[in-house]
Scaffold this motif. Structure first.
Motif, PDB file in Angstrom:
ATOM      1  N   PHE A 186       0.794  -1.227   0.000  1.00 15.04           N
ATOM      2  CA  PHE A 186       0.000   0.000   0.000  1.00 15.04           C
ATOM      3  C   PHE A 186       0.827   1.279   0.000  1.00 15.04           C
ATOM      4  O   PHE A 186       0.292   2.366  -0.150  1.00 15.04           O
ATOM      5  CB  PHE A 186      -0.987   0.004   1.173  1.00 15.04           C
ATOM      6  N   GLY A 187       2.143   1.184   0.169  1.00 15.09           N
ATOM      7  CA  GLY A 187       3.000   2.364   0.087  1.00 15.09           C
ATOM      8  C   GLY A 187       3.279   2.733  -1.364  1.00 15.09           C
ATOM      9  O   GLY A 187       3.658   1.876  -2.173  1.00 15.09           O
ATOM     10  N   VAL A 188       3.094   4.012  -1.703  1.00 15.16           N
ATOM     11  CA  VAL A 188       3.281   4.484  -3.077  1.00 15.16           C
ATOM     12  C   VAL A 188       4.153   5.737  -3.059  1.00 15.16           C
ATOM     13  O   VAL A 188       3.993   6.611  -2.196  1.00 15.16           O
ATOM     14  CB  VAL A 188       1.922   4.806  -3.747  1.00 15.16           C
ATOM     15  N   LEU A 270       9.710   2.571  11.800  1.00 16.04           N
ATOM     16  CA  LEU A 270       9.467   3.089  10.451  1.00 16.04           C
ATOM     17  C   LEU A 270      10.731   3.050   9.609  1.00 16.04           C
ATOM     18  O   LEU A 270      11.819   3.392  10.074  1.00 16.04           O
ATOM     19  CB  LEU A 270       8.948   4.526  10.555  1.00 16.04           C
ATOM     20  N   GLY A 271      10.592   2.643   8.361  1.00 18.21           N
ATOM     21  CA  GLY A 271      11.711   2.607   7.432  1.00 18.21           C
ATOM     22  C   GLY A 271      11.900   3.928   6.708  1.00 18.21           C
ATOM     23  O   GLY A 271      11.465   4.993   7.163  1.00 18.21           O
ATOM     24  N   SER A 272      12.531   3.879   5.541  1.00 12.55           N
ATOM     25  CA  SER A 272      12.853   5.086   4.762  1.00 12.55           C
ATOM     26  C   SER A 272      11.600   5.569   4.034  1.00 12.55           C
ATOM     27  O   SER A 272      11.433   5.363   2.836  1.00 12.55           O
ATOM     28  CB  SER A 272      13.977   4.794   3.766  1.00 12.55           C
ATOM     29  N   ALA A 273      10.753   6.264   4.764  1.00 11.52           N
ATOM     30  CA  ALA A 273       9.414   6.602   4.283  1.00 11.52           C
ATOM     31  C   ALA A 273       9.287   8.038   3.797  1.00 11.52           C
ATOM     32  O   ALA A 273       8.179   8.496   3.518  1.00 11.52           O
ATOM     33  CB  ALA A 273       8.408   6.362   5.405  1.00 11.52           C
ATOM     34  N   GLY A 274      10.394   8.754   3.689  1.00 10.34           N
ATOM     35  CA  GLY A 274      10.332  10.185   3.414  1.00 10.34           C
ATOM     36  C   GLY A 274       9.531  10.578   2.192  1.00 10.34           C
ATOM     37  O   GLY A 274       8.865  11.614   2.187  1.00 10.34           O
ATOM     38  N   ASP A 275       9.564   9.771   1.143  1.00 10.66           N
ATOM     39  CA  ASP A 275       8.845  10.109  -0.091  1.00 10.66           C
ATOM     40  C   ASP A 275       7.833   9.027  -0.473  1.00 10.66           C
ATOM     41  O   ASP A 275       7.543   8.820  -1.649  1.00 10.66           O
ATOM     42  CB  ASP A 275       9.819  10.375  -1.242  1.00 10.66           C
ATOM     43  N   THR A 276       7.260   8.363   0.537  1.00 13.72           N
ATOM     44  CA  THR A 276       6.266   7.322   0.300  1.00 13.72           C
ATOM     45  C   THR A 276       5.043   7.576   1.175  1.00 13.72           C
ATOM     46  O   THR A 276       5.174   7.770   2.386  1.00 13.72           O
ATOM     47  CB  THR A 276       6.835   5.924   0.621  1.00 13.72           C
ATOM     48  N   ASN A 277       3.865   7.570   0.567  1.00 14.57           N
ATOM     49  CA  ASN A 277       2.600   7.734   1.285  1.00 14.57           C
ATOM     50  C   ASN A 277       1.743   6.489   1.127  1.00 14.57           C
ATOM     51  O   ASN A 277       1.875   5.758   0.129  1.00 14.57           O
ATOM     52  CB  ASN A 277       1.811   8.931   0.731  1.00 14.57           C
ATOM     53  N   PRO A 278       0.829   6.241   2.085  1.00 20.37           N
ATOM     54  CA  PRO A 278      -0.140   5.163   1.878  1.00 20.37           C
ATOM     55  C   PRO A 278      -1.148   5.553   0.802  1.00 20.37           C
ATOM     56  O   PRO A 278      -1.465   6.734   0.631  1.00 20.37           O
ATOM     57  CB  PRO A 278      -0.818   5.035   3.251  1.00 20.37           C
ATOM     58  N   SER A 279      -1.644   4.569   0.091  1.00 24.02           N
ATOM     59  CA  SER A 279      -2.656   4.826  -0.931  1.00 24.02           C
ATOM     60  C   SER A 279      -3.643   3.667  -0.959  1.00 24.02           C
ATOM     61  O   SER A 279      -3.225   2.503  -1.013  1.00 24.02           O
ATOM     62  CB  SER A 279      -1.994   4.990  -2.302  1.00 24.02           C
ATOM     63  N   PRO A 280      -4.943   3.998  -0.863  1.00 25.63           N
ATOM     64  CA  PRO A 280      -5.559   5.330  -0.757  1.00 25.63           C
ATOM     65  C   PRO A 280      -5.428   5.878   0.660  1.00 25.63           C
ATOM     66  O   PRO A 280      -5.022   5.171   1.573  1.00 25.63           O
ATOM     67  CB  PRO A 280      -7.020   5.057  -1.119  1.00 25.63           C
ATOM     68  N   ARG A 281      -5.828   7.135   0.854  1.00 27.22           N
ATOM     69  CA  ARG A 281      -5.711   7.773   2.160  1.00 27.22           C
ATOM     70  C   ARG A 281      -6.841   8.778   2.349  1.00 27.22           C
ATOM     71  O   ARG A 281      -7.535   9.130   1.407  1.00 27.22           O
ATOM     72  CB  ARG A 281      -4.347   8.452   2.306  1.00 27.22           C
ATOM     73  N   GLY A 282      -7.003   9.255   3.599  1.00 26.38           N
ATOM     74  CA  GLY A 282      -7.976  10.288   3.864  1.00 26.38           C
ATOM     75  C   GLY A 282      -9.057   9.924   4.868  1.00 26.38           C
ATOM     76  O   GLY A 282      -9.773  10.801   5.332  1.00 26.38           O
ATOM     77  N   LYS A 283      -9.201   8.622   5.235  1.00 26.69           N
ATOM     78  CA  LYS A 283     -10.254   8.217   6.155  1.00 26.69           C
ATOM     79  C   LYS A 283      -9.689   7.269   7.212  1.00 26.69           C
ATOM     80  O   LYS A 283      -8.738   6.516   6.955  1.00 26.69           O
ATOM     81  CB  LYS A 283     -11.390   7.520   5.409  1.00 26.69           C
ATOM     82  N   LEU A 284     -10.296   7.284   8.395  1.00 30.26           N
ATOM     83  CA  LEU A 284      -9.883   6.384   9.466  1.00 30.26           C
ATOM     84  C   LEU A 284     -10.030   4.930   9.046  1.00 30.26           C
ATOM     85  O   LEU A 284      -9.198   4.079   9.394  1.00 30.26           O
ATOM     86  CB  LEU A 284     -10.707   6.667  10.723  1.00 30.26           C
ATOM     87  N   GLU A 285     -11.085   4.627   8.271  1.00 26.51           N
ATOM     88  CA  GLU A 285     -11.306   3.250   7.806  1.00 26.51           C
ATOM     89  C   GLU A 285     -10.142   2.767   6.940  1.00 26.51           C
ATOM     90  O   GLU A 285      -9.797   1.581   6.950  1.00 26.51           O
ATOM     91  CB  GLU A 285     -12.614   3.154   7.014  1.00 26.51           C
ATOM     92  N   LEU A 286      -9.540   3.696   6.185  1.00 27.56           N
ATOM     93  CA  LEU A 286      -8.397   3.317   5.347  1.00 27.56           C
ATOM     94  C   LEU A 286      -7.156   3.058   6.192  1.00 27.56           C
ATOM     95  O   LEU A 286      -6.339   2.191   5.860  1.00 27.56           O
ATOM     96  CB  LEU A 286      -8.128   4.412   4.314  1.00 27.56           C
ATOM     97  N   ALA A 287      -6.993   3.811   7.282  1.00 25.78           N
ATOM     98  CA  ALA A 287      -5.880   3.546   8.191  1.00 25.78           C
ATOM     99  C   ALA A 287      -5.988   2.138   8.762  1.00 25.78           C
ATOM    100  O   ALA A 287      -5.003   1.398   8.858  1.00 25.78           O
ATOM    101  CB  ALA A 287      -5.852   4.591   9.310  1.00 25.78           C
ATOM    102  N   GLN A 289      -7.597  -0.334   7.343  1.00 26.34           N
ATOM    103  CA  GLN A 289      -7.384  -1.258   6.210  1.00 26.34           C
ATOM    104  C   GLN A 289      -5.894  -1.490   5.980  1.00 26.34           C
ATOM    105  O   GLN A 289      -5.452  -2.637   5.828  1.00 26.34           O
ATOM    106  CB  GLN A 289      -8.024  -0.667   4.958  1.00 26.34           C
ATOM    107  N   HIS A 290      -5.109  -0.422   5.951  1.00 22.35           N
ATOM    108  CA  HIS A 290      -3.664  -0.564   5.739  1.00 22.35           C
ATOM    109  C   HIS A 290      -3.002  -1.279   6.917  1.00 22.35           C
ATOM    110  O   HIS A 290      -2.087  -2.095   6.725  1.00 22.35           O
ATOM    111  CB  HIS A 290      -3.025   0.803   5.536  1.00 22.35           C
ATOM    112  N   GLY A 291      -3.461  -0.967   8.125  1.00 29.37           N
ATOM    113  CA  GLY A 291      -2.898  -1.630   9.290  1.00 29.37           C
ATOM    114  C   GLY A 291      -3.133  -3.125   9.281  1.00 29.37           C
ATOM    115  O   GLY A 291      -2.230  -3.920   9.585  1.00 29.37           O
ATOM    116  N   LEU A 292      -4.335  -3.536   8.894  1.00 30.62           N
ATOM    117  CA  LEU A 292      -4.632  -4.967   8.818  1.00 30.62           C
ATOM    118  C   LEU A 292      -3.834  -5.638   7.706  1.00 30.62           C
ATOM    119  O   LEU A 292      -3.406  -6.791   7.843  1.00 30.62           O
ATOM    120  CB  LEU A 292      -6.132  -5.171   8.602  1.00 30.62           C
ATOM    121  N   ALA A 293      -3.610  -4.918   6.605  1.00 33.10           N
ATOM    122  CA  ALA A 293      -2.789  -5.476   5.510  1.00 33.10           C
ATOM    123  C   ALA A 293      -1.353  -5.678   5.976  1.00 33.10           C
ATOM    124  O   ALA A 293      -0.714  -6.693   5.654  1.00 33.10           O
ATOM    125  CB  ALA A 293      -2.837  -4.542   4.307  1.00 33.10           C
ATOM    126  N   LEU A 294      -0.836  -4.720   6.736  1.00 29.03           N
ATOM    127  CA  LEU A 294       0.533  -4.853   7.237  1.00 29.03           C
ATOM    128  C   LEU A 294       0.626  -5.981   8.258  1.00 29.03           C
ATOM    129  O   LEU A 294       1.583  -6.774   8.238  1.00 29.03           O
ATOM    130  CB  LEU A 294       0.992  -3.528   7.849  1.00 29.03           C
TER     131      LEU A 294
END
Length: 469
Positions: A186-188, A270-287, A289-294
């Motif tokens: 999910f990191g883009v 956290l790793g080298s995340a300086g230029d990487t964002n989660p995708s999609p983003r913007g809602k608590l439900e997506l946080a 979702q990404h957490g469960l995927a990780l």
């Protein structure tokens, strides 16, 4: 008669050689036993008890409004058979500043005789946690009452971090360590080239690091005790319009793993995340979702055979001077006072004040680097600041003799740490973010080579038998 009298002692000596503790030297063979590692974990709540300004977004206009998820500081204390220690502190914070990590490290040295190289401060870089001491405080335009709330929280945080380390050290028991790697997608990359330069947006073609490193800690009874895991992606699923406290995706991942593995502590770095964002983003439900995927990616690693971690633990901490590019002139700074951008105005005032008091602007910054070597089984490299993914790709290539666990946002978060590529391309991570961090201007293009060379120097230092420092 003389030989007969010696016989019981010879038998006793033989039995000692056979059953001697693995922590001792094996006198029978003349070789050092592999012995037993020890580990202890602890967690402590750091959820603010009053409204407080949340860190990470200049767009926020008011303090926090409640709690979506509780946040924590955690510690994993490790000790090799020879007694060498490493304490990894994790946190649901935007970052530990030097103004926080230095006094905590001094207290830990006094109370527990932990040398600086034996203590690693990390954060998940969630953008829904409180502002802490000297972390971009000037960018928010805080009132005196809001600054006082931040100072109170920072003081309490110091006490709690010392306590969680004490608890982890007190709870150390014999363990086995193992290491493996998985993947999450999910990191883009967030640096998109446009006609107006590089902007923050989704760039599917940009470089990323999707690896999920996992350090597993099992008791000698076979029970899972701790999971230290990492991912190189900003904890920015939640945007500047979110006003509740949350650990973002990393918080959800830790909670899911601890629910699925009762009795085990899950710790995120956290790793080298300086230029990487989660995708999609913007809602608590997506946080979530990404957490469960990780968490699922970590579980997949735990289900597979993992490589045993053994050997001598050696750790070292040092700083290296990173140079800034030539700063703006006094005239340029005075001109910025007339601009509409409030952040640039505040930055100009800060720099002009520094010029007035000191006669010049800073030319360099003491950049922290920490390395821990687990024999030939694992090398942990911890870099300060918001490190871009190019460092992860390069260091994994250049330090391929043993598995690498690269941690960023470690010990001090003073700014973004761009590669020479990113510096030449420009954009937020290269230049404009330095305004929010209160630095005089961009870094010099030398910084990548300086950082990488220092990493290699420290890896060589811990690869030889040496005392932790």
């Amino acid at each position: 008669m003389y030989q007969n009298r010696r016989f019981p002692y010879l038998v006793l000596g033989f039995l000692l050689c056979v059953f001697v503790s693995p922590l001792l030297v094996d006198e029978c063979s003349g070789k050092e036993s592999r012995g037993t590692w020890k580990a202890g974990t602890a967690a402590i709540g750091i959820t603010p008890q009053e409204p407080i300004w949340l860190a990470g977004y200049a767009a926020r206009t008011r303090p926090s409004e409640g709690v979506a998820n509780p946040i924590f500081a955690k510690a994993l204390a490790l000790q090799d058979p020879a007694g060498n220690k490493l304490v990894v502190i994790t946190s649901d914070l935007l970052g530990f500043t030097k103004a926080l990590s230095d006094p905590i490290a001094a207290t830990l040295a006094k109370k527990f005789k932990l040398r600086r190289g034996q203590v690693l401060f990390t954060s998940s870089h969630t953008h829904a946690a409180p502002v802490v001491r000297e972390y971009m405080v000037f960018m928010y335009g805080l009132s005196p009452d809001q600054e006082a709330a931040i100072n109170r929280y920072s003081q309490e945080l110091e006490i709690k971090v010392v306590q969680v380390v004490a608890d982890a050290l007190h709870r150390m028991v014999p363990v086995r360590l193992s290491f493996g790697r998985g993947s999450a997608g999910f990191g883009v990359n967030r640096r998109l080239a446009t006609e107006k330069g590089f902007v923050i947006n989704v760039n599917p073609a940009g470089p990323v690091d999707h690896e999920v490193p996992v350090l597993r800690v099992d008791g000698l009874d076979g029970k899972l005790r701790a999971i230290l895991f990492s991912y190189a992606c900003h904890n920015t699923t939640l945007g500047g319009d979110f006003y509740r406290v949350s650990g973002d995706y990393a918080g959800y991942a830790q909670a899911a793993l601890e629910k699925d593995h009762p009795g085990a502590r899950a710790l995120f770095v956290l790793g080298s995340a300086g230029d990487t964002n989660p995708s999609p983003r913007g809602k608590l439900e997506l946080a979530e979702q990404h957490g469960l995927a990780l968490a699922a990616a970590v579980d997949e690693v735990l289900r597979r055979p993992m490589a045993q971690v053994e050997g001598r633990l050696a750790a070292v901490f040092d700083t290296v001077a990173l140079p800034f590019a030539p700063p703006p002139s006094k005239e340029e700074l005075e001109a910025r006072l007339q601009e509409k951008d409030v952040a640039r105005q505040r930055h100009a005032r800060r720099m002009l004040d520094t010029l007035s008091r000191q006669g010049k602007l800073p030319t360099e910054y003491p950049y922290p680097i920490q390395v821990a070597r687990f024999g030939d089984s694992l090398t942990l490299v911890a870099l300060g600041g918001e490190v871009v993914v190019d460092y992860s790709i390069r260091l994994k290539r250049e330090l391929s003799s043993s598995p690498l666990l690269l941690v960023a946002y470690a010990n001090d978060v003073m700014s973004y740490i761009p590669s020479v590529r990113v510096l030449k391309e420009g954009g937020y991570e290269a230049s404009s973010s330095m305004i929010y961090y209160g630095r005089p201007g961009p870094w010099s293009e030398e910084v990548e080579e300086i950082v990488v060379k220092k990493v290699h120097d420290l890896v060589r230092a811990v690869s030889a038998p040496a005392r932790n420092r």
